[in-house]
Design a protein around this motif. Structure first.
Motif, short mmCIF file in Angstrom:
data_model
loop_
_atom_site.label_atom_id
_atom_site.label_comp_id
_atom_site.label_asym_id
_atom_site.label_seq_id
_atom_site.Cartn_x
_atom_site.Cartn_y
_atom_site.Cartn_z
N ASN A 2 -3.09 22.63 60.95
CA ASN A 2 -1.68 22.28 60.88
C ASN A 2 -1.36 21.53 59.59
N THR A 3 -2.31 20.76 59.09
CA THR A 3 -2.12 20.11 57.79
C THR A 3 -1.94 21.15 56.70
N GLN A 4 -2.75 22.20 56.76
CA GLN A 4 -2.63 23.27 55.77
C GLN A 4 -1.32 24.03 55.95
N PHE A 5 -0.90 24.22 57.19
CA PHE A 5 0.37 24.88 57.44
C PHE A 5 1.53 24.08 56.83
N LEU A 6 1.50 22.76 56.99
CA LEU A 6 2.55 21.93 56.40
C LEU A 6 2.54 22.03 54.88
N SER A 7 1.35 22.01 54.28
CA SER A 7 1.30 22.12 52.82
C SER A 7 1.86 23.46 52.36
N ASN A 8 1.57 24.53 53.08
CA ASN A 8 2.11 25.84 52.72
C ASN A 8 3.63 25.88 52.89
N ALA A 9 4.13 25.23 53.94
CA ALA A 9 5.58 25.18 54.15
C ALA A 9 6.26 24.41 53.02
N LEU A 10 5.64 23.33 52.58
CA LEU A 10 6.19 22.57 51.45
C LEU A 10 6.20 23.41 50.18
N MET A 11 5.13 24.16 49.95
CA MET A 11 5.07 24.99 48.75
C MET A 11 6.11 26.11 48.79
N ALA A 12 6.31 26.71 49.96
CA ALA A 12 7.32 27.75 50.08
C ALA A 12 8.71 27.17 49.87
N THR A 13 8.94 25.95 50.37
CA THR A 13 10.22 25.28 50.15
C THR A 13 10.43 25.01 48.67
N ALA A 14 9.38 24.55 48.00
CA ALA A 14 9.47 24.28 46.56
C ALA A 14 9.80 25.54 45.78
N ALA A 15 9.18 26.65 46.16
CA ALA A 15 9.44 27.91 45.47
C ALA A 15 10.89 28.35 45.66
N THR A 16 11.41 28.12 46.86
CA THR A 16 12.80 28.48 47.12
C THR A 16 13.74 27.59 46.32
#
Length: 265
Positions: free
Chosen positions: A111-125
């Motif tokens: 879940n920590t990795q999932f949160l980091s991926n969600a943050l990165m996808a948000t940053a890309a958007t």
């Protein structure tokens, strides 16, 4: 002075949608979806209801996590369709519930990795919408998460590469603000990770990550060894033609500075 610039990492990546949380632990079913930003590992968040020894989730947290998963999935679909504004709204709606679960269960690496991926996808958007000022806080938030994932999964080269890029980008931002003291440790950590990647596989991508970190470090602190390493790697990669466009201007300056003066020995 060489001038590294903060840029958004907009390479296609693979992200994964977790299974919804149940009242008991169950394997998460992962379905690939399109995200943006670097190359994170395939994050499979564990069932949010699978309590760690440190914490058991409340029904409210489980519900919020499930809503976060739903919003994340919808954001991915909107992003694929080119609706960046819609994707951003959905990512932002997803983050609170995911954050709450990670805070409650800090040892749940998936879940920590999932949160980091969600943050990165948000940053890309945010980057796609040209909201540059919104990118750095997301990178900052991702650093301790990515550091934890990299420590727990030393063989996860894609996540290590993502973390290296985030550290270098943050270093560039600090250096651009003339905060060398804050930039230097970011570059040092990025260079250490990149050296490991190059030792494992000396691909142009890995070597360019190392070069980017060394270019920044050579500006953030007065370390002759770092400057020499950056200059030598620049010369070698320029001669091979393997320097990428982002690194090339600085590499050319470093390589030129390493050449003996006309008439010199």
């Amino acid at each position: 002075m060489l001038r590294p610039v903060l840029t958004a990492l907009l390479v296609t990546a693979t992200s994964f949608t977790p299974a919804m949380a149940q009242d008991s632990a169950a394997p998460a079913n992962a379905a690939p979806a399109q995200a943006a930003l670097a190359q994170p590992a395939a994050a499979q968040p564990a069932d949010a209801a699978a309590a760690t020894p440190a914490s058991t989730l409340t029904p409210e947290q489980i519900t919020a996590f499930n809503e976060g998963v739903k919003s994340f999935t919808e954001a991915q679909k909107a992003q694929q369709a080119g609706d960046n504004a819609g994707a951003l709204a959905k990512y932002q709606a997803a983050l609170p519930g995911i954050r709450a679960v990670v805070q409650a269960q800090p040892d749940n690496i998936e879940n920590t990795q999932f949160l980091s991926n969600a943050l990165m996808a948000t940053a890309a958007t945010q980057a796609a919408l040209k909201n540059v000022d919104a990118i750095l806080p997301l990178y900052e938030e991702s650093v301790p998460l990515l550091r934890k994932v990299v420590a727990a999964k030393p063989a996860d080269a894609p996540t290590r590469a993502l973390f290296t890029s985030v550290l270098t980008q943050l270093g560039n931002a600090k250096l651009g603000a003339q905060d060398k003291a804050a930039a230097a440790p970011l570059y040092d950590e990025a260079a250490g990770l990149a050296r490991k990647a190059v030792a494992e596989q000396a691909t142009p991508a890995n070597r360019n990550q190392l070069l980017a970190a060394l270019i920044g470090a050579s500006q953030a602190k007065d370390d002759p060894a770092i400057k020499a390493e950056a200059a030598q790697l620049s010369k070698t990669m320029l001669a091979e033609g393997s320097v990428d466009a982002a690194n090339k201007p600085s590499a050319q300056i470093l390589a030129g500075a390493a050449q003996p003066a006309p008439g010199g020995k």
